[in-house]
Design an enzyme around this catalytic site. Sequence first.
Site, PDB file in Angstrom:
ATOM      1  N   GLU A  39       0.821  -1.204   0.000  1.00  0.00           N
ATOM      2  CA  GLU A  39       0.000   0.000   0.000  1.00  0.00           C
ATOM      3  C   GLU A  39       0.864   1.267   0.000  1.00  0.00           C
ATOM      4  O   GLU A  39       0.558   2.233  -0.699  1.00  0.00           O
ATOM      5  CB  GLU A  39      -0.942   0.009   1.208  1.00  0.00           C
ATOM      6  N   TYR A 122      -5.883   7.058   4.368  1.00  0.00           N
ATOM      7  CA  TYR A 122      -6.012   6.138   3.236  1.00  0.00           C
ATOM      8  C   TYR A 122      -5.302   4.818   3.522  1.00  0.00           C
ATOM      9  O   TYR A 122      -5.861   3.731   3.308  1.00  0.00           O
ATOM     10  CB  TYR A 122      -5.441   6.766   1.960  1.00  0.00           C
ATOM     11  N   ASP A 140      -9.094   5.638  -4.351  1.00  0.00           N
ATOM     12  CA  ASP A 140      -7.911   6.079  -5.094  1.00  0.00           C
ATOM     13  C   ASP A 140      -8.370   6.643  -6.432  1.00  0.00           C
ATOM     14  O   ASP A 140      -9.571   6.842  -6.663  1.00  0.00           O
ATOM     15  CB  ASP A 140      -6.917   4.926  -5.261  1.00  0.00           C
TER      16      ASP A 140
END
Length: 324
Positions: A39, A122, A140
């Site tokens: 990520e 996020y 995203d």
Amino acid sequence: MPNNLTQQLLDWYDKNGRDLPWRVKGGAHFDAYAVWISEIMLQQTTVATVMDYFTRWMQKFPTIKSLASADLQDVLLAWQGMGYYTRARKIHECAKVLMEKYNGRLPDTRDNLLKLPGIGPYSASSICCFAYNMPETVVDGNVMRVIARLYGITKEITAPEIYPIAQKLTSPTRGADYASAIMDLGATVCTPTNPKCDLCPWAKSCVAKQKQIAEQIPLIKKTPKKEMTGQLYLIQNKCGEFLIRKRSEKGLLHGLWEFPWQQGEKLKEKLPSVTHVFTHIKLTLQIVRQEKEKSPFDDAIWVHPDNFKDYPFSTLMQKIIKKM
């Protein structure tokens, strides 16, 4: 209606979803560490680029413990080429905190994840989702495009504006699969140009397809980049060595090696230059070549180009090396 759309997308994903090393179909990935690393790598970097870096990283640092005990320069070398090196420094810092406070494991709550270095809203949502199968909504660029087209949103948008709309579609029981599905849809079908609408599970419900305006959506608000210029000095001695120094100033390039440079006006002479775009800055450096036997900088060292591989350089400096 949202429940129908959610199930349609999950059915599509079960048959067409991408196979990626940092996720599995049917629930959470078995290794939260792998999810975390992927990520952070995927921020500002494409899946195609990350694939090789992720594989090499996991071979070099297979556990949080091995990462925490590694030297920062080795971490930066492993990251070299992906840019945004603050990510690598924060990963290293975070690994140390995980060893000290969490016994080498990533927390499974959003609140605790947000307390860690380098993990923002996020990233916390992504880890909760992909590592622990929680019904977190992850937004995203791909998700923004898919949602904007699905609902025919033609105005300029931001991720926070899309979030509440996307949240209504998130599966309450298959958080990891749903997040993977909507990202895959944007990456492989609902692409920025030439979207493959005939392959889309949401084609019949998509407002943009019905109005034939898919390629005009989305309009994403962008922050204008500040333009900066300067001079970079390639200082070489008779042995063919160049002066480089380690950047000590806090900031984006902290801890990386570089050729001496300074910000300022462009030189009037017709000198070669290299331009690099950072998140909010467009920097152009003109290259000044000099021959010296004594270093004019106290913090610089002489290094032969054959040994540059042992020093982590920023993407900008790698461009300079190639231009040399």
